[in-house]
Design an enzyme around this catalytic site. Structure first.
Site, PDB file in Angstrom:
ATOM      1  CE1 TYR A  53      -9.635  16.044  19.482  1.00  0.00           C
ATOM      2  CE2 TYR A  53     -11.755  16.116  20.593  1.00  0.00           C
ATOM      3  CZ  TYR A  53     -10.579  16.733  20.208  1.00  0.00           C
ATOM      4  OH  TYR A  53     -10.358  18.035  20.547  1.00  0.00           O
ATOM      5  CD  GLU A  55      -5.912  14.419  21.112  1.00  0.00           C
ATOM      6  OE1 GLU A  55      -6.666  13.699  21.790  1.00  0.00           O
ATOM      7  OE2 GLU A  55      -5.557  15.559  21.443  1.00  0.00           O
ATOM      8  CG  ASP A 198       7.445  25.075   1.969  1.00  0.00           C
ATOM      9  OD1 ASP A 198       6.561  24.538   1.267  1.00  0.00           O
ATOM     10  OD2 ASP A 198       7.210  25.955   2.816  1.00  0.00           O
ATOM     11  CB  THR A 224      -0.132  23.838   1.153  1.00  0.00           C
ATOM     12  OG1 THR A 224       0.329  24.273  -0.119  1.00  0.00           O
ATOM     13  CG2 THR A 224       0.399  24.756   2.237  1.00  0.00           C
ATOM     14  CE  LYS A 227       0.078  28.008  -1.005  1.00  0.00           C
ATOM     15  NZ  LYS A 227       0.615  27.380   0.215  1.00  0.00           N
ATOM     16  NE  ARG A 233      -7.240  27.455   3.036  1.00  0.00           N
ATOM     17  CZ  ARG A 233      -6.775  28.086   1.955  1.00  0.00           C
ATOM     18  NH1 ARG A 233      -7.418  28.008   0.821  1.00  0.00           N
ATOM     19  NH2 ARG A 233      -5.686  28.797   2.014  1.00  0.00           N
TER      20      ARG A 233
HETATM   21  N1  DSN Z   1      -0.143  32.390   1.743  1.00  0.00           N
HETATM   22  C1  DSN Z   1       0.428  31.457   0.797  1.00  0.00           C
HETATM   23  C2  DSN Z   1       0.664  32.069  -0.527  1.00  0.00           C
HETATM   24  O1  DSN Z   1      -0.174  32.854  -0.921  1.00  0.00           O
HETATM   25  O2  DSN Z   1       1.645  31.789  -1.185  1.00  0.00           O
HETATM   26  C3  DSN Z   1       1.619  30.816   1.311  1.00  0.00           C
HETATM   27  O3  DSN Z   1       1.340  30.249   2.542  1.00  0.00           O
END
Ligand code: DSN
Length: 420
Positions: A53, A55, A198, A224, A227, A233
């Site tokens: 933990y 925090e 974003d 994120t 990707k 993730r």
């Molecule tokens: N779900 C993602 C995508 O497939 O683009 C975005 O969060």
């Protein structure tokens, strides 16, 4: 990926993990938001860090025993700032949606105005969809794309002047063109709005230098990490130094409890990998492969929203075929290609049925697919859609996709001697 203990303790879960590995190895992954992370990243994520933990922030925690955790999180922050040329990074958001949520919380009061891209035109749920917190608690106005699949910046400016938003969001989940961050900042400045970029989808392209960076234009950048960036993730928020405290407070205690330090370690590793020269080459290959896929589809008589892609993804427009995204995504799965149904601009079908399929090149590029392979993938897709009722043709196409998978092995050391 040593799962020997798991096999003994829980053969059910272990068996399903093995099946999932085999699925990933034997199918062509074209979901634009997915990728295959390195074993180094997976080792960090599967480590003892899951036990802790922490925090708070590095060196300012609510729990003792965080010496090692502090250094790991600090490394992740430093690497994110260096890679994306931003002042401050909070690497704790559990996902991209939570990163966006924290920016909303840091800057806005319920009812404040936001201008962002419409979900069905390629925006994201957390940018103000009425079914998401962002659309429920804020007054969201949406811009879309024109008939060429491009953002009409003059229209965005007109809407900004008309609605006077406090926050403008650029960045998308399904947009195949370069985003003009400079123009967005000029629009934001004109109406005194904050700008949030974003870059969840294009982060790896930005890191690899094949898409312009929002640094210097957007005061806030969310992403994120899983990707095109090819990490675990999770999410990250970056911002100008003067907003650092506000953002950190919104993430914790505002939005989240204990950070996932094992995932943060995975983010640190992925950020290091993305700073290497090989990653630049990878990013270039993603765009090259996406263009080869798009050209192949066009040459096979298919329509693509906005024509040629400028990044890692594209949307097949199925309207002239009379077939739906839902049905054709299932047909593609039958021939070993994984993709997702997606709306096209002004889609006559519902979001659950759709007239489009989104395709991305990041994951197959990781396993080494080249332009020739992408042209073959385009052929398989086009043939599968044309022959969607012909089982013999689909069976042959499944063999063709398997051949590509064998040629470009994935996590080869774990496959059972190439049995697939
Ligand atoms: N779900 C993602 C995508 O497939 O683009 C975005 O969060």
């Amino acid at each position: 990926m040593n799962i020997e203990n798991l096999k003994k303790v829980d053969p059910d879960v272990a068996g399903l993990i093995e099946k999932e590995l085999e699925r990933q190895q034997t199918t062509i992954e074209l979901i634009a938001s997915e990728n295959f992370t390195s074993e180094a990243v997976m080792e960090a994520c599967g480590s003892v860090l899951t036990n802790k933990y922490a925090e708070g922030k590095p060196y300012k925690r609510y729990y003792n025993g965080c010496d090692n955790i502090d250094k790991i999180e600090e490394l992740a922050q430093k690497r994110a700032c260096e890679l994306f040329h931003m002042d401050h990074a909070n690497v704790q958001p559990h996902s991209g949606a939570q990163a966006n949520m924290a920016v909303f919380m840091a800057l806005l009061k319920p009812g404040d105005k936001v201008l962002s891209m419409d979900l069905s035109n390629g925006g994201h749920l957390s940018h103000g969809s009425p079914v998401n917190f962002s659309g429920m608690y804020f007054d969201v106005k949406s811009y879309g794309v024109d008939e060429n699949g491009c953002i009409d910046y003059d229209d965005v400016e007109r809407m900004a002047i008309e609605h006077q938003p406090k926050l403008i969001i650029c960045g998308a989940s399904n947009y195949s063109k370069i985003i003009d961050f400079k123009r967005f900042r000029e629009i934001a400045d004109k109406v005194g709005a904050y700008l949030l970029a974003d870059i969840a989808h294009i982060a790896g392209l930005v890191a690899g230098g094949v898409h312009p960076s929002p640094a210097g234009y957007a005061q806030f950048v969310t992403t994120t990490t899983h990707k095109t960036l090819r990490g675990p993730r999770g999410g990250i928020i970056m911002c100008d130094e003067k907003y650092a405290k506000q953002i950190d407070k919104a993430v914790f205690p505002g939005m989240q409890g204990g950070p996932l330090e094992h995932i943060i370690a995975g983010k640190a590793v992925a950020l290091l990998e993305a700073s290497k020269p090989e990653f630049k080459e990878y990013a270039q290959n993603i765009v090259r492969n996406a263009k080869a896929l798009a050209q192949g589809l066009l040459d096979n008589g298919m329509d693509i929203v906005g024509g040629m892609t400028e990044n890692h993804l594209m949307t097949l427009d199925l309207r002239k075929t009379g077939k739906t995204g839902k049905d054709m995504a299932n047909v593609l799965e039958c021939v070993g290609i994984t993709a997702n149904k997606n709306t096209v601009p002004n889609d006559p079908q519902s979001p659950f049925v759709t007239s489009g399929i989104r395709l991305g090149a990041a994951a197959v590029t990781t396993r080494g697919f080249d332009e020739e392979a992408m042209r073959e993938v385009a052929r398989i897709i086009a043939e599968a859609i044309k022959n969607s009722d012909n089982n013999a043709a689909l069976t042959q196409l499944r063999q063709d996709s398997l051949k590509l998978c064998k040629k470009f092995p994935l996590y080869a050391q774990y496959s059972r001697a190439g049995q697939f």
